[in-house]
Design a protein around this motif. Sequence first.
Motif, PDB file in Angstrom:
ATOM      1  N   ARG A  51       0.830  -1.211   0.000  1.00 37.19           N
ATOM      2  CA  ARG A  51       0.000   0.000   0.000  1.00 37.19           C
ATOM      3  C   ARG A  51       0.866   1.264   0.000  1.00 37.19           C
ATOM      4  NH1 ARG A  51      -3.425  -3.354   3.254  1.00 37.19           N
ATOM      5  NH2 ARG A  51      -2.453  -2.660   5.205  1.00 37.19           N
ATOM      6  N   GLU A  52       1.953   1.231   0.770  1.00 29.72           N
ATOM      7  CA  GLU A  52       2.870   2.377   0.803  1.00 29.72           C
ATOM      8  C   GLU A  52       3.537   2.569  -0.562  1.00 29.72           C
ATOM      9  OE1 GLU A  52       5.498   1.423   3.977  1.00 29.72           O
ATOM     10  OE2 GLU A  52       4.088   2.004   5.559  1.00 29.72           O
ATOM     11  N   CYS A  53       3.903   1.453  -1.199  1.00 30.93           N
ATOM     12  CA  CYS A  53       4.521   1.507  -2.518  1.00 30.93           C
ATOM     13  C   CYS A  53       3.539   2.070  -3.544  1.00 30.93           C
ATOM     14  CB  CYS A  53       4.992   0.110  -2.930  1.00 30.93           C
ATOM     15  SG  CYS A  53       5.939   0.055  -4.473  1.00 30.93           S
ATOM     16  N   ALA A  54       2.262   1.721  -3.404  1.00 36.74           N
ATOM     17  CA  ALA A  54       1.234   2.227  -4.325  1.00 36.74           C
ATOM     18  C   ALA A  54       1.103   3.743  -4.200  1.00 36.74           C
ATOM     19  CB  ALA A  54      -0.105   1.548  -4.039  1.00 36.74           C
ATOM     20  N   LYS A  55       1.170   4.264  -2.960  1.00 33.73           N
ATOM     21  CA  LYS A  55       1.110   5.723  -2.760  1.00 33.73           C
ATOM     22  C   LYS A  55       2.324   6.391  -3.404  1.00 33.73           C
ATOM     23  CE  LYS A  55      -1.416   5.542   1.648  1.00 33.73           C
ATOM     24  NZ  LYS A  55      -1.304   5.781   3.107  1.00 33.73           N
ATOM     25  N   TRP A  56       3.471   5.771  -3.240  1.00 34.34           N
ATOM     26  CA  TRP A  56       4.709   6.262  -3.849  1.00 34.34           C
ATOM     27  C   TRP A  56       4.547   6.309  -5.367  1.00 34.34           C
ATOM     28  CZ3 TRP A  56       9.997   3.247  -3.293  1.00 34.34           C
ATOM     29  CH2 TRP A  56      11.031   4.037  -3.799  1.00 34.34           C
ATOM     30  N   GLY A  57       3.955   5.253  -5.909  1.00 32.69           N
ATOM     31  CA  GLY A  57       3.719   5.191  -7.348  1.00 32.69           C
ATOM     32  C   GLY A  57       2.794   6.301  -7.835  1.00 32.69           C
ATOM     33  N   GLU A  58       1.777   6.618  -7.022  1.00 35.25           N
ATOM     34  CA  GLU A  58       0.845   7.693  -7.386  1.00 35.25           C
ATOM     35  C   GLU A  58       1.556   9.046  -7.418  1.00 35.25           C
ATOM     36  OE1 GLU A  58      -2.217   7.371  -4.491  1.00 35.25           O
ATOM     37  OE2 GLU A  58      -3.007   5.474  -5.289  1.00 35.25           O
ATOM     38  N   GLU A  59       2.459   9.267  -6.466  1.00 37.42           N
ATOM     39  CA  GLU A  59       3.223  10.512  -6.435  1.00 37.42           C
ATOM     40  C   GLU A  59       4.135  10.627  -7.661  1.00 37.42           C
ATOM     41  OE1 GLU A  59       5.262  10.328  -2.732  1.00 37.42           O
ATOM     42  OE2 GLU A  59       3.433  10.514  -1.521  1.00 37.42           O
ATOM     43  N   LEU A  60       4.779   9.518  -8.028  1.00 40.45           N
ATOM     44  CA  LEU A  60       5.634   9.505  -9.216  1.00 40.45           C
ATOM     45  C   LEU A  60       4.814   9.774 -10.482  1.00 40.45           C
ATOM     46  CD1 LEU A  60       8.154   6.557  -8.669  1.00 40.45           C
ATOM     47  CD2 LEU A  60       8.748   8.905  -9.247  1.00 40.45           C
ATOM     48  N   GLU A  61       3.623   9.179 -10.518  1.00 38.18           N
ATOM     49  CA  GLU A  61       2.750   9.350 -11.684  1.00 38.18           C
ATOM     50  C   GLU A  61       2.392  10.824 -11.891  1.00 38.18           C
ATOM     51  OE1 GLU A  61      -1.757   8.048 -12.807  1.00 38.18           O
ATOM     52  OE2 GLU A  61      -0.462   6.469 -11.993  1.00 38.18           O
ATOM     53  N   VAL A  62       2.090  11.519 -10.799  1.00 40.38           N
ATOM     54  CA  VAL A  62       1.770  12.944 -10.879  1.00 40.38           C
ATOM     55  C   VAL A  62       2.969  13.727 -11.417  1.00 40.38           C
ATOM     56  CG1 VAL A  62       1.269  15.011  -9.509  1.00 40.38           C
ATOM     57  CG2 VAL A  62       0.019  12.883  -9.059  1.00 40.38           C
ATOM     58  N   LEU A  63       4.155  13.399 -10.908  1.00 44.84           N
ATOM     59  CA  LEU A  63       5.372  14.087 -11.341  1.00 44.84           C
ATOM     60  C   LEU A  63       5.635  13.863 -12.831  1.00 44.84           C
ATOM     61  CD1 LEU A  63       7.964  15.673 -10.546  1.00 44.84           C
ATOM     62  CD2 LEU A  63       9.035  13.452 -10.079  1.00 44.84           C
TER      63      LEU A  63
END
Length: 200
Positions: A51-63
């Motif tokens: 779940r933490e990795c998924a949040k990290w992925g969402e932040e990268l996606e925005v960037l």
Amino acid sequence: MTSHLRNSLLTDWKLSEPENISPAKLELMASLQSRLQALWEEQERVLLEVRECAKWGEELEVLVRELCKPNEFERYLMFIGDLEKVLSLLLCLSSRLARVQNAMSRMDGNTEPEEKQSLNERHKLLSRQREDAKDLKENLDRRERVVSGILAKYLTEQQLQDYQHFVQVKTSLLIEQKDLEEQIRFFEEQLENLEQSIPI
């Protein structure tokens, strides 16, 4: 396994008449139960990391969306999506192939010809499917290099390292998840078989 069945495995054998169960079987069941409990706890830890990795992925996606061209962003999204699909497929086929190979190693002169034929056919099919999945993984690795090259044009060195670390962590968690699922499946089956062998 459902929570009801899990609870049954945890408690039912404790309620059985001790004189009907050999000490060795009781000891084995307790050992299996202890191992399963540890694996379930480990699985919860890994799911939290996922779940933490998924949040990290969402932040990268925005960037990436903000910095890259639309077609480059689409290429990034497709790679990240396929990373999970291809790895999951490869891991699933590998575990299924391992189970068939284990079954084949237990074949002897008493094994029915139909069962031997069925196992051999499944082994051939799964072997071909795994080779195809390996080809997909090689293609995925090439795409990862292309995506890294695209991102290198926009990201700082630290941001690029963060992205590469994210891919490594996502990959490791997928492998760890599958490994835990296989171990849990094995021990649950062992415990269930022991419980069913207890006289009522």
